[in-house]
Scaffold this motif. Sequence first.
Motif, PDB file in Angstrom:
ATOM      1  N   ASP A   1       0.918  -1.244   0.129  1.00  0.00           N
ATOM      2  CA  ASP A   1       0.050   0.099   0.005  1.00  0.00           C
ATOM      3  C   ASP A   1       0.759   1.256  -0.041  1.00  0.00           C
ATOM      4  O   ASP A   1       0.513   2.125  -0.493  1.00  0.00           O
ATOM      5  CB  ASP A   1      -0.894   0.130   1.149  1.00  0.00           C
ATOM      6  CG  ASP A   1      -1.969  -0.971   1.268  1.00  0.00           C
ATOM      7  OD1 ASP A   1      -2.178  -1.624   0.067  1.00  0.00           O
ATOM      8  OD2 ASP A   1      -2.254  -1.412   2.325  1.00  0.00           O
TER       9      ASP A   1
ATOM     10  N   TYR B   1       1.257   4.021  -3.008  1.00  0.00           N
ATOM     11  CA  TYR B   1       0.948   5.487  -2.554  1.00  0.00           C
ATOM     12  C   TYR B   1       2.367   6.371  -3.188  1.00  0.00           C
ATOM     13  O   TYR B   1       2.012   7.498  -3.690  1.00  0.00           O
ATOM     14  CB  TYR B   1       0.914   5.597  -1.183  1.00  0.00           C
ATOM     15  CG  TYR B   1       0.876   7.150  -0.728  1.00  0.00           C
ATOM     16  CD1 TYR B   1      -0.042   7.793  -0.915  1.00  0.00           C
ATOM     17  CD2 TYR B   1       2.023   7.543  -0.156  1.00  0.00           C
ATOM     18  CE1 TYR B   1      -0.329   9.339  -0.321  1.00  0.00           C
ATOM     19  CE2 TYR B   1       2.153   8.982   0.316  1.00  0.00           C
ATOM     20  CZ  TYR B   1       1.019   9.657   0.232  1.00  0.00           C
ATOM     21  OH  TYR B   1       1.076  10.907   0.838  1.00  0.00           O
TER      22      TYR B   1
ATOM     23  N   ASP C   1       1.912   6.520  -6.886  1.00  0.00           N
ATOM     24  CA  ASP C   1       1.108   7.370  -7.291  1.00  0.00           C
ATOM     25  C   ASP C   1       1.310   8.955  -7.160  1.00  0.00           C
ATOM     26  O   ASP C   1       0.867   9.788  -8.104  1.00  0.00           O
ATOM     27  CB  ASP C   1      -0.361   7.125  -6.546  1.00  0.00           C
ATOM     28  CG  ASP C   1      -1.434   7.875  -6.706  1.00  0.00           C
ATOM     29  OD1 ASP C   1      -2.102   7.640  -7.738  1.00  0.00           O
ATOM     30  OD2 ASP C   1      -2.047   8.720  -5.859  1.00  0.00           O
TER      31      ASP C   1
ATOM     32  N   SER D   1      -4.615   3.041 -10.033  1.00  0.00           N
ATOM     33  CA  SER D   1      -5.641   2.548  -9.144  1.00  0.00           C
ATOM     34  C   SER D   1      -6.161   3.659  -8.672  1.00  0.00           C
ATOM     35  O   SER D   1      -7.432   3.627  -8.283  1.00  0.00           O
ATOM     36  CB  SER D   1      -5.258   1.385  -8.134  1.00  0.00           C
ATOM     37  OG  SER D   1      -4.240   1.961  -7.271  1.00  0.00           O
ATOM     38  N   GLU D   2      -5.321   4.701  -8.282  1.00  0.00           N
ATOM     39  CA  GLU D   2      -5.929   5.845  -7.902  1.00  0.00           C
ATOM     40  C   GLU D   2      -6.284   7.173  -8.712  1.00  0.00           C
ATOM     41  O   GLU D   2      -6.795   8.166  -8.210  1.00  0.00           O
ATOM     42  CB  GLU D   2      -4.729   6.193  -6.503  1.00  0.00           C
ATOM     43  CG  GLU D   2      -4.728   5.482  -5.421  1.00  0.00           C
ATOM     44  CD  GLU D   2      -5.994   5.368  -4.763  1.00  0.00           C
ATOM     45  OE1 GLU D   2      -6.750   5.991  -4.543  1.00  0.00           O
ATOM     46  OE2 GLU D   2      -6.193   4.181  -4.605  1.00  0.00           O
TER      47      GLU D   2
ATOM     48  N   SER E   1     -10.225   7.634  -8.437  1.00  0.00           N
ATOM     49  CA  SER E   1     -10.893   7.567  -7.217  1.00  0.00           C
ATOM     50  C   SER E   1     -10.096   8.245  -5.922  1.00  0.00           C
ATOM     51  O   SER E   1      -8.972   8.417  -6.078  1.00  0.00           O
ATOM     52  CB  SER E   1     -11.489   6.074  -6.750  1.00  0.00           C
ATOM     53  OG  SER E   1     -10.030   5.347  -6.460  1.00  0.00           O
ATOM     54  N   GLY E   2     -11.028   8.544  -4.976  1.00  0.00           N
ATOM     55  CA  GLY E   2     -10.035   9.199  -3.760  1.00  0.00           C
ATOM     56  C   GLY E   2      -9.283  10.500  -4.137  1.00  0.00           C
ATOM     57  O   GLY E   2      -9.589  11.351  -4.970  1.00  0.00           O
TER      58      GLY E   2
ATOM     59  N   GLY F   1      -6.375  10.522  -5.360  1.00  0.00           N
ATOM     60  CA  GLY F   1      -5.832  10.233  -6.512  1.00  0.00           C
ATOM     61  C   GLY F   1      -6.452  11.045  -7.815  1.00  0.00           C
ATOM     62  O   GLY F   1      -5.811  11.395  -8.665  1.00  0.00           O
TER      63      GLY F   1
END
Length: 628
Positions: free
Chosen positions: A389, A393, A396, A423-424, A427-428, A430
Amino acid sequence: MGAGDLFVKASLVSPHAPLKGQQRTASDPEEHVWLSASAGTGKTYVLSARVLRLLLRGARPDSILCLTFTKAGAAEMAERVHQRLAWWVRLDDTMLFRELEALGEASGPAERENARTLFAKVLESRGGGLRIMTIHAFCQTLLAGFPLEAGLIPGFRPIEGREEAALGQSVLADVVVTAEREGDQRLLGDLSALSRRLGEDDARRFLSRAARAGEALEALPEGLDALVRRAMDVPADFDAGDIALACSDGAFDRDALLELARMYAGWATKTGEAAADRISEWLLGSAEQRAVELSDLALVWLNKDGEFRKNGPKDPGFPALRERLNDWCGELCGLAARAALAAGVSSALNAGRRYARAYDGAKRARGLVDFDDLIRMTVRLLGEPGIGDWIRYKLDQATDHILVDEAQDTNLRQWQIVAGLASEFFSGDGAREDFVRTIFTVGDFKQAIFGFQGTDPEHYRAARIGFDRQAEGAGREIVQLSLNASFRSSQPVLDVVDKLLDELGHAALGLPEASEPHVSAAGGFGAVTLLHPLTGDSAGEDDSEEGWVEDHVRKLAGALAKQVRGWLAVGGEERVWLERKKQWLQPEDVMILVRKRGELAALLVARLQAEGFRLRASIGCGCRLRWR
């Protein structure tokens, strides 16, 4: 390559051709794009244009990640972008205005001044500039930052080419020596069976493939024999002597076979007599001999394709008797074949697993990884709870734009890496509001059917569907575009291709739907020049450095180089005029394709250099030699 080299090469850069239609849309730096592009349709041109437009719009050079499939592709991509940026520094306002207009970007004074600063920004950016690399190089860089977390020795390095082959040979020798020293007859027997079944070279290739599939082999249970037998419907208590037992006197209908022999003998033909004799000979053999010759017995009434022979005795009971005996014989032959195959598969899997373990241990002891290791370990690292994770991060935070070249050659695990990086994006935190983060892929679905390095058309399709759903959830769209205008082939050639595809049908090629018709953007007509065949008819020994090369290969390399020189010679009779370009043939218009990287390719380089060409090798699917 230094900045000075780029400035020198930039002087040879031609003006950027205007982006049109789907080319302009595909290169739009604010759109998520899934681009389908056949060979020769200008995908690299669009890719480089998109990178340039991203930079012009203010994207940090180090925030752009372009993943290509080959080192040559990555080098060509980087060279194109760097040459263009270096050229912009030296252009006057009028020419730079035209450059930016061709890209579809703003071209005012401020934008032109910004364009002139991009070359320096790229050179001075964090990490050394644009991240244009193969996916394996990306994985190597990532794993180098977290070797212990990935289970690697710090300072590990990739193994390639000859070193990999030499290591494989050494590991195989060690495996055999160890098995002999420890008396491991099972492993020795499995290796021997594998060699007899496939031959020495193919057995080595199988073991090499097994080494790359070590994870899958380790996932198999220890009782491989029982597992394989169940999968092939072979009884668990089956023994090699069971077939001989079934062929012993009293275990089968001997009277039925004698009756069949009588029918064939009464047929009064040479074929009938031979068939009767064959049955009699089989019955006279021992049970073991009968088992070995069982399939030969079936050829009395079957042809080589396994179908009943059209002619036979005219006796009314013949068809039914033949069918009954064929069922009995076919069941035994099928069981024997399945049992033999099961034994071969079991021994191959066992030998492959033992070799894969030894090979993996040898790599780790030397601090080596292969390309499959890089991909597998990166997927595992990114999926590791906690550290995975945090790594995602950090990635990203550093990456805002992902471009995937040759997407059809991206396998399932590689798509997992791309998905993890993006992946980001949708969403969120990102999905940032101050600027757009984008993903761009370009490939040719048709080429995914080749299954190169484990690729699959369904993985390609699943990746597109996955990104579609993520974008839709974020209120965005993955724009699906297609480039089908070929700049490489003339229309008659493309017409032949389309007609062949139509006749075969898209389903035969594993395509979900028919492909769009191919259109030529090249114009004009092609020509075919036939060279006389060359043979090795030289007399005596050649004492030159090339004496070890076959004579006809040397002749062909020399003839090709002289032919190219003739096409380019100013004032020469063979000089070629390109109607579609309205100019004489230039060195960069010529490409030589050879079947493999062998003697001919190496000699062509030498012969072309002798003719005064400066060569730039570009290795793709096959071997290409371009020269400028």
